[in-house]
Write a protein that holds these residues in place. Structure first.
Motif, mmCIF file in Angstrom:
data_model
loop_
_atom_site.group_PDB
_atom_site.id
_atom_site.type_symbol
_atom_site.label_atom_id
_atom_site.label_comp_id
_atom_site.label_asym_id
_atom_site.label_seq_id
_atom_site.Cartn_x
_atom_site.Cartn_y
_atom_site.Cartn_z
ATOM 1 N N ASP A 153 0.865 -1.106 0.296
ATOM 2 C CA ASP A 153 0.072 -0.043 0.035
ATOM 3 C C ASP A 153 0.747 1.207 0.180
ATOM 4 O OD1 ASP A 153 -1.490 2.346 0.674
ATOM 5 O OD2 ASP A 153 -2.900 1.095 1.945
ATOM 6 N N ASP A 183 0.662 4.405 -0.915
ATOM 7 C CA ASP A 183 0.042 5.581 -0.041
ATOM 8 C C ASP A 183 0.409 5.607 1.503
ATOM 9 O OD1 ASP A 183 -0.545 6.457 -2.351
ATOM 10 O OD2 ASP A 183 -2.839 6.072 -2.249
ATOM 11 N N ARG A 184 -0.034 4.288 1.947
ATOM 12 C CA ARG A 184 0.168 4.253 3.484
ATOM 13 C C ARG A 184 1.483 4.163 3.784
ATOM 14 N NH1 ARG A 184 -3.013 0.238 7.504
ATOM 15 N NH2 ARG A 184 -4.465 0.592 5.785
ATOM 16 N N LEU A 192 3.576 6.466 6.517
ATOM 17 C CA LEU A 192 4.490 5.598 7.542
ATOM 18 C C LEU A 192 6.141 6.080 7.547
ATOM 19 C CD1 LEU A 192 3.233 2.064 7.216
ATOM 20 C CD2 LEU A 192 2.868 3.536 9.281
ATOM 21 N N THR A 252 3.476 -4.825 3.029
ATOM 22 C CA THR A 252 3.590 -3.262 3.360
ATOM 23 C C THR A 252 4.425 -2.961 4.476
ATOM 24 O OG1 THR A 252 1.439 -2.721 2.739
ATOM 25 C CG2 THR A 252 2.332 -1.072 4.077
#
Length: 372
Positions: free
Chosen positions: A233, A235-236, A240, A275
């Motif tokens: 992911d 965008d996540r 982060l 991720t």
């Protein structure tokens, strides 16, 4: 020059993989004369469960008020188990306990709180050095981190002096870096002369292992299969990687639970694994950017190097060639246990084990306690 002696080092990581790492090393605390036997001694499942409960109790306690009663029980159980592991390894190597100069007993980290500008840090490792000395009949060095923290240091990472000794004995062409992928990841960089820098880069195996356990899919992402099957992911991940720890100047250190599996909340098992793995790799890249000179190669030790998805993502996302420690003739699974064998001899000789450029100690500091 001091005489090299046989030392046994012990390490049990914060990921609770169920094993005691035990290694023999012949050293004078400055150079390595001989790598001795090494083994993984498994804990019984009941001991593993006890340590899981102890970690949960430690987080609830958080250095406030009296220690949880479970600490004393866990300390006794793990000290006896690790003492037996030492004696078994020494016997399997054809040696007697009387041949061993010292044991380096790190103990089980249950809580680590880094210092802040208005508060010194605190750390707690479970391990009864006096009991181990009594059981084995051999001198024991233990409680390696407390003195550094009392003087305002981070208490971690302590592996840097051992990593530097390893690098001095290897043909790495001057500058080099070692990345250790345990529960937390830490890097050691040396300029090939006297400058050694080390700090925790971010999480390694801990959030990923917890994510896999949370989904009842085993204890870890075996072979990186889940991460390889998932999609990051992005965008996540970008969000982060804005975490303030990653841009904070070193020296700096982490607790095993400072970054958790919650970072992947709401994702599928595979996408979460991908991720979290990418985040570890991205954090390594951010750390390498901070070094005085960015290395083109890093030599990787610890359990995380067995995850090919993580190793590939480190190469791609941290923009570095990641080579297993074995490329330099080292035993990548043994490095942490060997480190505490090495540090134990330094404690015995009164040599410093933490430094301003590694833990942030005000000056090179001796540390550890000796029993008896």
């Amino acid at each position: 020059m001091a005489e090299a002696i046989w030392s046994v080092g012990l390490m049990t990581g914060t990921v609770l993989d169920g094993n005691i790492d035990v290694a023999l090393l012949r050293t004078d605390g400055e150079t390595i004369t001989e790598f001795g036997r090494y083994t993984l001694a498994p804990y019984p499942h009941a001991t593993r469960d006890l340590l899981e409960e102890t970690l949960a109790a430690a987080r609830a306690w958080n250095f406030e008020g009296p220690e949880p009663a479970i600490f004393a029980k866990a300390e006794d159980v793990l000290t006896r188990a690790q003492s037996q592991a030492v004696m078994d390894l020494v016997a399997s190597a054809g040696l007697e306990m009387s041949d061993i100069g010292i044991i380096g007993f790190h103990g089980q980290s249950v809580l680590h709180r880094a210092p802040t500008p208005d508060r010194i840090g605190q750390t707690r490792q479970l391990g009864n050095g006096a009991l181990m000395a009594q059981i084995t009949g051999t001198r024991v060095a233990y409680d390696f981190r407390s003195r550094d923290m009392e003087f305002g240091g981070q208490g971690a990472p302590l592996a840097c002096s051992y990593h530097a000794a390893l690098l001095r004995g290897a043909d790495t062409r001057d500058e080099a870096a070692i990345l250790n992928l345990g529960g937390v990841a830490n890097v050691t960089w040396t300029d090939g002369a006297d400058q050694v820098i080390g700090f925790d880069t971010g999480p390694a195996n801990a959030p990923l292992n917890d994510w896999v356990k949370l989904h009842g899919a085993g204890d870890m992402d075996v072979g990186g299969a889940l991460g390889a099957a998932g999609h990051v992911d992005e965008d996540r991940l970008v969000a982060l990687l804005q975490h303030p720890y990653l841009s904070k100047a070193y020296p700096k250190s982490l607790d095993r639970f400072d970054f958790t599996a919650d970072m992947a909340k709401g994702l599928s098992l595979e996408d979460g694994a991908a991720t979290l793995t990418a985040f570890t790799a991205g954090a390594v890249g951010r750390a390498l950017d901070m070094l005085p000179h960015r290395p083109s190669n890093i030599f990787v030790s610890g359990g995380g190097r067995h995850n090919p998805t993580l190793m590939r993502m480190i190469e791609e996302r941290a923009r570095v060639t990641a080579r297993p420690a074995e490329d330099l003739g080292w035993r990548g699974d043994a490095v942490e246990a060997e480190c505490f064998a090495f540090l134990a001899v330094r404690v015995l000789r009164g040599l410093p084990i933490s430094f301003p450029t590694t833990t942030g100690a005000p000056q090179p500091l001796t540390g550890g306690r000796l029993a008896p």
